[in-house]
Design a protein around this motif. Structure first.
Motif, PDB file in Angstrom:
ATOM      1  N   GLY A  64      -4.094  47.666-116.429  1.00 36.47           N
ATOM      2  CA  GLY A  64      -3.298  47.331-117.571  1.00 36.47           C
ATOM      3  C   GLY A  64      -1.994  47.626-117.348  1.00 36.47           C
ATOM      4  O   GLY A  64      -1.086  47.499-118.329  1.00 36.47           O
ATOM      5  N   PHE A  65      -1.435  48.360-116.424  1.00 36.44           N
ATOM      6  CA  PHE A  65      -0.021  48.954-116.291  1.00 36.44           C
ATOM      7  C   PHE A  65       1.207  47.789-116.565  1.00 36.44           C
ATOM      8  O   PHE A  65       2.075  48.114-117.157  1.00 36.44           O
ATOM      9  N   THR A  66       0.613  46.632-116.164  1.00 38.91           N
ATOM     10  CA  THR A  66       1.749  45.496-116.085  1.00 38.91           C
ATOM     11  C   THR A  66       2.013  44.982-117.683  1.00 38.91           C
ATOM     12  O   THR A  66       2.748  44.295-117.927  1.00 38.91           O
ATOM     13  N   SER A  67       0.931  45.494-118.435  1.00 40.62           N
ATOM     14  CA  SER A  67       0.974  44.957-119.884  1.00 40.62           C
ATOM     15  C   SER A  67       1.839  45.997-120.785  1.00 40.62           C
ATOM     16  O   SER A  67       1.839  45.703-121.793  1.00 40.62           O
ATOM     17  N   TYR A  68       2.459  46.882-120.094  1.00 35.01           N
ATOM     18  CA  TYR A  68       3.291  47.831-120.843  1.00 35.01           C
ATOM     19  C   TYR A  68       4.757  48.020-120.447  1.00 35.01           C
ATOM     20  O   TYR A  68       5.062  48.045-119.194  1.00 35.01           O
ATOM     21  N   GLY A  69       5.470  48.276-121.240  1.00 31.32           N
ATOM     22  CA  GLY A  69       6.766  48.678-120.967  1.00 31.32           C
ATOM     23  C   GLY A  69       6.782  50.196-120.813  1.00 31.32           C
ATOM     24  O   GLY A  69       5.853  50.808-121.178  1.00 31.32           O
ATOM     25  N   VAL A  70       7.738  50.828-120.300  1.00 30.82           N
ATOM     26  CA  VAL A  70       7.857  52.267-119.805  1.00 30.82           C
ATOM     27  C   VAL A  70       8.890  52.981-120.330  1.00 30.82           C
ATOM     28  O   VAL A  70       9.788  52.459-120.350  1.00 30.82           O
ATOM     29  N   GLY A  71       8.596  54.225-120.858  1.00 35.70           N
ATOM     30  CA  GLY A  71       9.782  54.916-121.272  1.00 35.70           C
ATOM     31  C   GLY A  71       9.757  56.364-120.904  1.00 35.70           C
ATOM     32  O   GLY A  71       8.672  56.909-120.610  1.00 35.70           O
ATOM     33  N   TRP A  72      10.842  56.888-120.513  1.00 34.38           N
ATOM     34  CA  TRP A  72      11.018  58.416-120.182  1.00 34.38           C
ATOM     35  C   TRP A  72      11.756  59.160-121.375  1.00 34.38           C
ATOM     36  O   TRP A  72      12.846  58.870-122.111  1.00 34.38           O
ATOM     37  N   PHE A  73      11.149  60.225-121.861  1.00 32.35           N
ATOM     38  CA  PHE A  73      11.761  61.010-122.831  1.00 32.35           C
ATOM     39  C   PHE A  73      11.932  62.559-122.040  1.00 32.35           C
ATOM     40  O   PHE A  73      11.335  62.692-121.410  1.00 32.35           O
TER      41      PHE A  73
END
Length: 126
Positions: free
Chosen positions: A28-37
């Motif tokens: 399901g990786f493509t079901s998510y947006g990604v953030g960097w903190f």
């Protein structure tokens, strides 16, 4: 459930470049947006960059890294990236990647993301 593992951190000099990776395990990786903190010693975790599940123009950057950092993703490899250039000592921190469900709008708020990776240390010396 998706789990994340960051890599690519290290010790570099000011002005150098470094590329971080965030590998996602599970479906399901493509079901998510990604953030960097990132979190510097003695400071709260702060937003760096975020990208929607499809990438493209739906990308946010913190003002402090705009024009120096580039977020990207390769959905075929279940991996997100943070390319950092012109690094400064103030970029020193533990860098984390995190996911946000794609059906939510992209966010810059830590509380809107999960799951999280374990972090990778980036140290920039003078």
């Amino acid at each position: 459930q998706v789990s994340l593992v960051e890599s690519g951190g290290g010790l570099v000099q000011a002005g150098d470049s470094l590329s971080l990776s965030c590998a996602a395990f599970g479906r399901g990786f493509t079901s998510y947006g990604v953030g960097w903190f990132r979190q510097a010693p003695g400071k709260e975790r702060e937003f760096v960059a975020a990208e929607s599940w499809s990438g493209g123009d739906d990308i946010y950057y913190a003002d402090s890294v705009k024009d120096r950092f580039t977020i990207s993703r390769d959905n075929a490899k279940n991996t997100a990236y943070l390319q950092m250039s012109s690094l400064k000592p103030e970029d020193t921190a533990v860098y984390y990647c995190a996911l946000r469900r794609a059906y939510y709008s992209l966010s810059t708020k830590e509380m809107d993301f999960g799951p999280w990776g374990q972090g990778t240390q980036v140290t920039v010396s003078l």
